[in-house]
Design an enzyme around this catalytic site. Structure first.
Site, mmCIF file in Angstrom:
data_model
loop_
_atom_site.group_PDB
_atom_site.id
_atom_site.type_symbol
_atom_site.label_atom_id
_atom_site.label_comp_id
_atom_site.label_asym_id
_atom_site.label_seq_id
_atom_site.Cartn_x
_atom_site.Cartn_y
_atom_site.Cartn_z
ATOM 1 C CG ASP A 188 -1.825 -1.250 1.221
ATOM 2 O OD1 ASP A 188 -2.225 -1.705 0.140
ATOM 3 O OD2 ASP A 188 -2.059 -1.778 2.324
ATOM 4 C CE LYS B 77 2.273 -2.654 -4.349
ATOM 5 N NZ LYS B 77 2.064 -2.258 -2.951
ATOM 6 N N GLY C 10 -4.620 -4.423 -3.747
ATOM 7 C CA GLY C 10 -5.587 -3.349 -3.966
ATOM 8 C C GLY C 10 -4.797 -2.125 -4.381
ATOM 9 C CG HIS C 11 -2.182 -2.191 -7.021
ATOM 10 N ND1 HIS C 11 -1.377 -2.797 -7.938
ATOM 11 C CD2 HIS C 11 -1.823 -2.699 -5.818
ATOM 12 C CE1 HIS C 11 -0.567 -3.651 -7.317
ATOM 13 N NE2 HIS C 11 -0.827 -3.612 -6.028
ATOM 14 C CD GLN D 169 0.476 -9.076 -2.753
ATOM 15 O OE1 GLN D 169 1.039 -9.727 -3.614
ATOM 16 N NE2 GLN D 169 -0.766 -8.694 -2.900
HETATM 17 P P1 GDP Z 1 -0.798 0.232 -3.556
HETATM 18 O O1 GDP Z 1 -1.413 -1.028 -3.056
HETATM 19 O O2 GDP Z 1 0.673 0.288 -3.321
HETATM 20 O O3 GDP Z 1 -1.159 0.535 -4.989
HETATM 21 O O4 GDP Z 1 -1.418 1.408 -2.681
HETATM 22 P P2 GDP Z 1 -2.971 1.594 -2.267
HETATM 23 O O5 GDP Z 1 -3.716 2.078 -3.450
HETATM 24 O O6 GDP Z 1 -3.466 0.391 -1.558
HETATM 25 O O7 GDP Z 1 -2.820 2.703 -1.158
HETATM 26 C C1 GDP Z 1 -2.269 3.944 -1.424
HETATM 27 C C2 GDP Z 1 -3.308 5.040 -1.110
HETATM 28 O O8 GDP Z 1 -2.649 6.292 -1.043
HETATM 29 C C3 GDP Z 1 -4.366 5.189 -2.204
HETATM 30 O O9 GDP Z 1 -5.561 5.585 -1.592
HETATM 31 C C4 GDP Z 1 -3.818 6.303 -3.077
HETATM 32 O O10 GDP Z 1 -4.825 7.018 -3.770
HETATM 33 C C5 GDP Z 1 -3.164 7.178 -2.032
HETATM 34 N N1 GDP Z 1 -2.001 7.956 -2.486
HETATM 35 C C6 GDP Z 1 -1.024 7.598 -3.366
HETATM 36 N N2 GDP Z 1 -0.068 8.547 -3.416
HETATM 37 C C7 GDP Z 1 -0.443 9.515 -2.536
HETATM 38 C C8 GDP Z 1 0.157 10.731 -2.092
HETATM 39 O O11 GDP Z 1 1.240 11.124 -2.520
HETATM 40 N N3 GDP Z 1 -0.521 11.441 -1.148
HETATM 41 C C9 GDP Z 1 -1.701 11.032 -0.618
HETATM 42 N N4 GDP Z 1 -2.285 11.787 0.304
HETATM 43 N N5 GDP Z 1 -2.291 9.881 -1.006
HETATM 44 C C10 GDP Z 1 -1.661 9.132 -1.945
HETATM 45 P P1 IMO Z 2 -0.974 -4.293 -2.215
HETATM 46 O O1 IMO Z 2 -0.556 -4.852 -3.549
HETATM 47 C C1 IMO Z 2 -0.934 -4.771 2.100
HETATM 48 C C2 IMO Z 2 -0.949 -8.889 3.600
HETATM 49 C C3 IMO Z 2 -2.166 -9.358 4.367
HETATM 50 C C4 IMO Z 2 -1.513 -10.353 5.309
HETATM 51 C C5 IMO Z 2 -0.419 -10.979 4.444
HETATM 52 C C6 IMO Z 2 -0.830 -12.309 3.814
HETATM 53 O O2 IMO Z 2 -2.246 -3.544 -2.249
HETATM 54 O O3 IMO Z 2 0.146 -3.546 -1.573
HETATM 55 P P2 IMO Z 2 -2.464 -12.967 1.820
HETATM 56 O O4 IMO Z 2 -3.925 -12.738 1.636
HETATM 57 O O5 IMO Z 2 -1.617 -12.378 0.746
HETATM 58 O O6 IMO Z 2 -2.109 -14.399 2.080
HETATM 59 O O7 IMO Z 2 -2.097 -12.178 3.190
HETATM 60 O O8 IMO Z 2 -0.145 -10.049 3.415
HETATM 61 N N1 IMO Z 2 -1.231 -8.343 2.257
HETATM 62 C C7 IMO Z 2 -1.173 -7.043 1.950
HETATM 63 N N2 IMO Z 2 -0.955 -5.965 2.732
HETATM 64 N N3 IMO Z 2 -1.101 -4.623 0.777
HETATM 65 C C8 IMO Z 2 -1.295 -5.690 -0.017
HETATM 66 O O9 IMO Z 2 -1.315 -5.602 -1.366
HETATM 67 C C9 IMO Z 2 -1.392 -6.970 0.562
HETATM 68 N N4 IMO Z 2 -1.599 -8.225 0.092
HETATM 69 C C10 IMO Z 2 -1.480 -9.051 1.133
HETATM 70 O O10 IMO Z 2 -2.775 -8.296 5.057
HETATM 71 O O11 IMO Z 2 -0.865 -9.670 6.357
HETATM 72 MG MG MG Z 3 -2.914 -1.654 -1.777
#
Ligand code: GDP
Ligand code: IMO
Ligand code: MG
Length: 437
Positions: free
Chosen positions: A13, A16, A40-41, A223
């Protein structure tokens, strides 16, 4: 334009999705190489916010072919649902290619994921319960069912029958759960086969032909390094190789194909699920008090730190440079994209963990024993912030407040790689490029 790998450097998170989407238009292919719909991207374009789980984040660009590589585990129902959602939003998924060697998440994988977590009680990993671990378990045990098996009803039936002869007794006798009939599973999965057949492809050849033709490929990690099955905080990890090395195995291109590796690094740290997290600022509900609890709550509230896939509140803490340095090594990072810097504008001073201490010993690197990491106390530097200064409109390094510039330069020095992108808000425009090549 080189072929690039993009990976998370912490516990996921990091943003990415945003960075992949930001640079995807420069690439001919965007390829997922591991994980599944546990990811979850988030991609934000103006008022539109997309949550992608299996679909590579390059899907928005017509010039870009999204590819699901052999290292990914595919839940066909979840993928079909995602395709439908995207298409109703006007995003065409027609160009999608899915590797025939990718493994399929079966209904019993999801059941076993949940049941195994329950069995672990207070030691549970906190998985997403999407069946990821059990599916990779079958892959490694050479008992998996692959995307190509969906192409032939006879083979699929036989494989399901063989699988159920082992899974049903486990579901029933060990966990007291519902068992499956072959027909039940075939009735659910074979219609997905019809929908997904046009997307199935020999992606290893496709990607190698593309490389030969001088095309640009972006390998999008899900991840992160600290959730990597080998390099992460085992057993509190996911079941795939989410570091840069996984990009070769998970797609069938040789390691010489990669000439850029971008690590996505949040300006602080978050983690979902169980496992060690040295800089965690415990929430009150987890026993945090005073300044610590207030910091955790503030990072969570300002950063909107709630899971995209499961909606869970993410554990929050300060930036950990020990982990940052480790991620630079494990992935061979050539570039860092520092994200969510704007969230730190709410803090008068900012802490950075530069080492750990445990039983009188100082660790400037990741301790060999996980139990040490569990109990290690972070050694913090406290540095001045840029409290109250809105940085979300900054588009050059020089426009950032001096304290923010210093923070970036300091992190660069601590982790040992160049920060060439700085993200200051969710939107793609809210990004600063710095010596980016
Ligand atoms: P990922 O799994 O690495 O793709 O990240 P997620 O989408 O799960 O979580 C990142 C969150 O931060 C999302 O809600 C993005 O919209 C938000 N985000 C990304 N870059 C920035 C930033 O520079 N500032 C803020 N405030 N939010 C950001
Ligand atoms: P993105 O791509 C954050 C964590 C779960 C758990 C561990 C194992 O959005 O960054 P799993 O279901 O993969 O067997 O769970 O990994 N986990 C993540 N945490 N971001 C993710 O994906 C994750 N995908 C799995 O919370 O601790
Ligand atoms: Mg994510």
């Amino acid at each position: 334009m080189p072929s690039t790998v993009l990976v998370g450097t912490q516990w996921g998170d990091e943003g990415k999705g945003k960075i992949t989407d930001l640079i995807a238009s420069d690439y001919d292919y965007v390829v997922r190489f591991q994980g599944g719909n546990n990811a979850g991207h988030t991609v934000v374009h103006g008022d539109t916010k997309l949550a992608l789980h299996l679909m590579p984040s390059g899907v928005m660009y017509e010039n870009c072919i999204p590819v699901i590589g052999n290292g990914v585990v595919v839940d066909p129902g979840a993928l079909v649902k995602e395709i439908v959602v995207l298409q109703t939003q006007g995003i065409s998924c027609e160009r999608l290619k899915i590797s025939c060697n990718a493994h399929i998440i079966m209904p019993y994988h999801k059941d076993l994921d949940g049941a195994d977590e329950k069995r672990l009680g207070s030691n549970q990993i906190g998985t997403t319960k999407r069946g990821i671990g059990p599916c990779y378990q079958d892959k490694a045990a050479r008992k998996g069912i692959r995307v190509q098996d969906l192409m032939d009803e006879h083979i699929f039936r036989l494989k399901v029958e063989t699988a159920l002869s082992q899974k049903n007794p486990i579901l029933d006798k060990i966990y007291g759960l519902h068992t499956y009939t072959v027909d039940e599973i075939c009735d659910e999965y074979l219609p997905f086969a019809t929908i997904l057949k046009p997307y199935m492809a020999e992606t290893t050849q496709l990607l190698n032909d593309a490389l030969r033709a001088g095309k640009n490929i972006l390998f999008e990690g899900a991840q992160a390094t600290m959730l990597d099955i080998d390099h992460g905080t085992y057993p509190y990890v996911t079941s795939s190789s989410c570091s840069a090395g996984g990009a070769a195995a998970g797609t069938g291109v040789g390691p010489m194909a990669f000439n850029k590796v971008i690590g996505i690094m949040k300006a602080y740290t978050t983690r979902v699920g169980g496992g060690p997290f040295p800089t965690e600022q415990l929430f009150p509900e987890n026993g945090g008090e005073g300044e610590e609890a207030a910091t955790g709550e503030k990072l969570c509230a300002v950063g909107h730190e709630y899971g995209v896939t499961t909606g869970r509140k993410r554990r929050c803490g300060w930036f950990d440079a020990v982990i940052g340095k480790y991620a630079v090594d494990v992935n061979g990072l050539t570039d860092i994209a520092l994200t969510k810097l704007d969230v730190l504008s709410e803090f008068e001073t900012i802490k950075v963990c530069v080492a750990y201490e445990h039983e009188g010993k100082r660790y400037d690197y990741l301790p060999m024993q996980q139990s040490v990491l569990f109990h290690a106390k972070p050694v913090y530097e406290e540095i001045p912030g840029w409290y109250g200064q809105d940085i979300t409109e900054c588009r050059t390094f020089e426009e950032l407040p001096a304290a923010a510039q210093d923070y970036i330069l300091h992190l660069e020095e601590l982790v040992g790689a160049n920060i060439t992108m700085i993200s200051v808000a969710p939107d793609r425009e809210a990004t600063i490029f710095r010596n980016w090549k």
